[in-house]
Design a protein around this motif. Structure first.
Motif, PDB file in Angstrom:
ATOM      1  N   LYS A 294       0.412   2.197   2.474  1.00  0.00           N
ATOM      2  CA  LYS A 294      -0.673   1.233   2.209  1.00  0.00           C
ATOM      3  C   LYS A 294      -1.139   1.339   0.760  1.00  0.00           C
ATOM      4  O   LYS A 294      -1.167   2.422   0.183  1.00  0.00           O
ATOM      5  CB  LYS A 294      -1.854   1.496   3.146  1.00  0.00           C
ATOM      6  N   LYS A 318       6.145  -5.194  -8.885  1.00  0.00           N
ATOM      7  CA  LYS A 318       6.967  -6.345  -8.503  1.00  0.00           C
ATOM      8  C   LYS A 318       8.373  -6.225  -9.108  1.00  0.00           C
ATOM      9  O   LYS A 318       9.371  -6.484  -8.446  1.00  0.00           O
ATOM     10  CB  LYS A 318       6.305  -7.647  -8.971  1.00  0.00           C
ATOM     11  N   TYR A 322       8.788  -4.093  -5.162  1.00  0.00           N
ATOM     12  CA  TYR A 322       7.794  -3.614  -4.208  1.00  0.00           C
ATOM     13  C   TYR A 322       7.809  -4.493  -2.954  1.00  0.00           C
ATOM     14  O   TYR A 322       7.808  -5.722  -3.052  1.00  0.00           O
ATOM     15  CB  TYR A 322       6.410  -3.640  -4.858  1.00  0.00           C
ATOM     16  N   GLN A 323       7.814  -3.862  -1.783  1.00  0.00           N
ATOM     17  CA  GLN A 323       7.917  -4.624  -0.528  1.00  0.00           C
ATOM     18  C   GLN A 323       7.549  -3.744   0.660  1.00  0.00           C
ATOM     19  O   GLN A 323       7.356  -2.538   0.525  1.00  0.00           O
ATOM     20  CB  GLN A 323       9.351  -5.159  -0.361  1.00  0.00           C
ATOM     21  N   ARG A 325       4.885  -3.266   2.550  1.00  0.00           N
ATOM     22  CA  ARG A 325       3.679  -2.451   2.538  1.00  0.00           C
ATOM     23  C   ARG A 325       2.483  -3.279   3.004  1.00  0.00           C
ATOM     24  O   ARG A 325       2.492  -4.505   2.950  1.00  0.00           O
ATOM     25  CB  ARG A 325       3.368  -1.923   1.123  1.00  0.00           C
ATOM     26  N   LYS A 326       1.436  -2.562   3.418  1.00  0.00           N
ATOM     27  CA  LYS A 326       0.152  -3.196   3.759  1.00  0.00           C
ATOM     28  C   LYS A 326      -0.771  -3.095   2.551  1.00  0.00           C
ATOM     29  O   LYS A 326      -0.895  -2.025   1.942  1.00  0.00           O
ATOM     30  CB  LYS A 326      -0.456  -2.510   4.973  1.00  0.00           C
ATOM     31  N   VAL A 327      -1.428  -4.195   2.206  1.00  0.00           N
ATOM     32  CA  VAL A 327      -2.237  -4.249   0.983  1.00  0.00           C
ATOM     33  C   VAL A 327      -3.676  -4.645   1.299  1.00  0.00           C
ATOM     34  O   VAL A 327      -3.925  -5.552   2.101  1.00  0.00           O
ATOM     35  CB  VAL A 327      -1.613  -5.252  -0.019  1.00  0.00           C
ATOM     36  N   PHE A 347       0.919 -10.793  -4.934  1.00  0.00           N
ATOM     37  CA  PHE A 347       1.570 -10.075  -3.815  1.00  0.00           C
ATOM     38  C   PHE A 347       2.383 -11.027  -2.943  1.00  0.00           C
ATOM     39  O   PHE A 347       3.388 -10.628  -2.355  1.00  0.00           O
ATOM     40  CB  PHE A 347       0.530  -9.351  -2.956  1.00  0.00           C
ATOM     41  N   ILE A 353       4.941  -8.284   2.447  1.00  0.00           N
ATOM     42  CA  ILE A 353       3.632  -7.684   2.203  1.00  0.00           C
ATOM     43  C   ILE A 353       2.665  -8.263   3.234  1.00  0.00           C
ATOM     44  O   ILE A 353       2.583  -9.486   3.395  1.00  0.00           O
ATOM     45  CB  ILE A 353       3.118  -8.019   0.783  1.00  0.00           C
TER      46      ILE A 353
END
Ligand SMILES: Cc1cc2nc3c(=O)[nH]c(=O)nc-3n(C[C@H](O)[C@H](O)[C@H](O)COP(=O)(O)O)c2cc1C
Ligand SMILES: [Fe+2]
Ligand SMILES: [Fe+2]
Length: 383
Positions: A294, A318, A322-323, A325-327, A347, A353
Motif C-alpha cells: 500500500k 510510473k 508501478y502497478q 498496489r492499493k493507493v 495513478f 491500481i
C-alpha cells in the motif's frame, strides 16, 4: 575479497569517493565494480571497470596474472561502469579476444571507435570451452541494456550475472544486502520486469552454486533467497504488507498529516515507512513504494497542480512500471485543493491500481476533522 575458487580470482575495485553513481544515486558506502579472472588454458577476464578506477584495476589484474597473459575478455554489457577501461586493457594486452554479441560490438564501436582487433561474437546459449572450464552464454536483452549477456561456467556452476543481483555499496563495508539491492534494482532495472522474468526462467534450468555479480558481494549460500527476491521484484508483487507514506509539503502542514497517519498506523501494528520527498532520498522512496502493498501519498496543492517533488515521484514510479498496489490520497490546499484529483489521474495511467474508499483533504492545517478522517483512512489501510 578472497578467491572465489581455486581457478576464479576476484580483481574488482571499491570506489569510496564517487558522489553519485550513474549520475544520480547517492552511495553513502561507495560502490564496487567487480571483475573476475578465470584461470584455465585460456585465461578469461570478466568485465573491466569504471574509468575512475582503471589504473587500480589494471594493477590488480597484472598482480593476479603474474607472468601470464589473458586470452579472453568477456563483456557482459557496454555500460561505462564496466566497459570504460576496455581501451586501456586492450592497449596493455593487445592480443586479447573480446567476447560479446553482435549488439555488444555495435555499441562498443559507438563508444570507442574501431579499437577491438580480435572479436568473438557469440549467440544465445552458445558454449565456449576454455580448458577444463566451459562458458555458456545466456542473453538477457533489456536487463537493462540491449546487449546484456550472462555467462554460466558449467564445471564449477558459477553464474557471472552482470548487474543482476548487484547492490550499491563497496565491498569493505558490512551492510544489509536486501535494502541496497532493492534500491539498486527498483531504480536501475525496475522498468524491465518482463525481461528479468525471462532470464529467471532460463536461470532456473541451471544448477547454480555461486553468483558473481558486477556490484556487491559474491553470493554462494542461500541462493533461493536472492532468486526469490528477484522473482518478487520483477513480477511487481509486493514484498511486504505495510504502508509507504510519501509526502510533499511546503510549510509542513501536509507533512504533519502524513506523519499523523504514520503514527496511527504504527499504533495498530502496521509496518510503515515515510519519506519527505523534498528531503529524503528519492530513489529510496521509490524502492519503498515497490516494497509495500500500500502507498499513501500526501501533497500540497501548488499553482493549481502538485508540489513539484510529488509529480517527480509519481513520474519516477510510473516509469518503473508501478502497478498492483492499493493507493490512498491526501491533499492540502487553502483555497482550491486539487492535488488528490491530479494524483488520482496520474495513478489511473498505471496498471492495476486500486484506491482506498476514503481520501483526505486538509484545508490548510490539521484539525480535529483531519484527525478523524486520517483515523478512518488508517482503519481502511490496516484491514
Ligand atoms: C506557491 C504556492 C502555490 C499554491 N497554490 C495553491 C493552489 O493552487 N490551490 C490551493 O488550494 N492552495 C495553493 N497553495 C496553498 C497551499 O496548498 C496550502 O497553504 C497548504 O496548506 C500548504 O500545505 P503545507 O503546509 O504542507 O505546505 C499554494 C501555496 C504556495 C506557497
Ligand atoms: Fe549496467
Ligand atoms: Fe553496473
Amino acid at each position: 575479497m578472497e578467491n572465489i575458487s581455486e581457478s576464479i580470482k576476484y580483481v574488482g575495485v571499491n570506489d569510496k569517493t564517487i558522489d553519485l553513481f550513474e549520475g544520480q544515486y547517492v552511495v553513502p558506502n561507495g560502490m564496487s565494480y567487480n571483475s573476475y579472472i578465470l584461470f584455465d588454458e585460456k585465461i578469461t577476464v570478466f568485465d573491466t571497470v569504471d574509468k575512475r578506477k582503471t589504473d587500480e584495476w589494471l594493477s590488480k589484474v597484472a598482480a593476479a596474472l603474474g607472468k601470464k597473459v589473458p586470452h579472453y575478455l568477456i563483456v557482459s554489457h557496454m555500460e561505462p561502469d564496466h566497459s570504460a577501461s576496455l581501451t586501456a586493457f586492450l592497449k596493455k594486452y593487445p592480443d586479447v579476444t573480446v567476447v560479446g554479441n553482435e549488439k555488444t560490438f555495435t555499441i562498443a564501436e559507438r563508444f570507442f571507435g574501431d579499437v577491438i582487433k580480435n572479436k568473438l561474437s557469440v549467440k544465445d546459449g552458445e558454449e565456449l570451452p576454455i580448458g577444463k572450464h566451459t562458458l555458456k552464454f545466456i542473453f538477457a536483452p533489456m536487463v537493462h541494456w540491449p546487449e546484456v549477456m550472462l555467462s554460466y561456467e558449467t564445471t564449477e556452476k558459477v553464474l557471472f550475472s552482470a548487474d543482476a543481483f548487484g547492490k550499491f555499496g563497496a565491498l569493505d563495508v558490512n551492510e544489509d544486502w536486501t535494502s541496497e539491492a532493492r534500491r539498486y534494482y527498483m531504480n536501475i532495472v525496475g522498468k524491465y520486469g518482463a525481461p528479468v522474468q525471462t532470464v529467471l526462467k532460463k536461470a532456473s534450468a541451471l544448477d547454480i552454486k555461486t553468483i558473481c555479480p558486477l556490484h556487491g558481494p559474491v553470493l554462494n549460500e542461500n541462493l533461493e533467497y536472492y532468486l526469490g527476491k528477484y522473482d518478487i521484484w520483477s513480477s511487481y508483487a509486493a514484498e511486504d504488507s505495510g504502508v509507504m507514506i510519501a509526502y510533499a509539503s511546503i510549510y509542513g502542514n501536509t507533512a504533519e498529516a502524513a506523519e499523523k497517519l504514520a503514527d496511527i498506523l504504527r499504533g495498530k501494528g502496521v509496518k510503515v515507512e515515510t519519506a519527505d520527498l523534498t528531503r529524503d532520498d528519492m530513489p529510496q522512496a521509490v524502492a519503498n513504494a515497490f516494497r509495500y502493498d500500500k502507498l499513501a501519498v500526501a501533497c500540497s496543492t501548488y499553482d493549481g497542480w502538485l508540489f513539484p517533488v510529488m509529480e517527480h515521484f509519481l513520474n519516477r514510479i510510473k516509469s518503473k512500471n508501478y502497478q498492483n498496489r492499493k493507493v490512498a490520497l491526501i491533499e492540502n490546499g487553502s483555497w482550491a485543493p486539487v492535488a488528490n484529483k491530479v494524483m488520482r489521474s496520474i495513478f489511473e495511467t498505471m496498471k492495476n491500481i486500486t484506491f482506498t474508499e476514503k481520501s483526505v483533504t486538509v484545508n490548510s492545517a490539521v484539525n480535529e476533522q483531519t484527525i478523524s478522517e486520517l483515523t478512518a483512512l488508517a482503519d481502511e489501510l490496516s484491514k
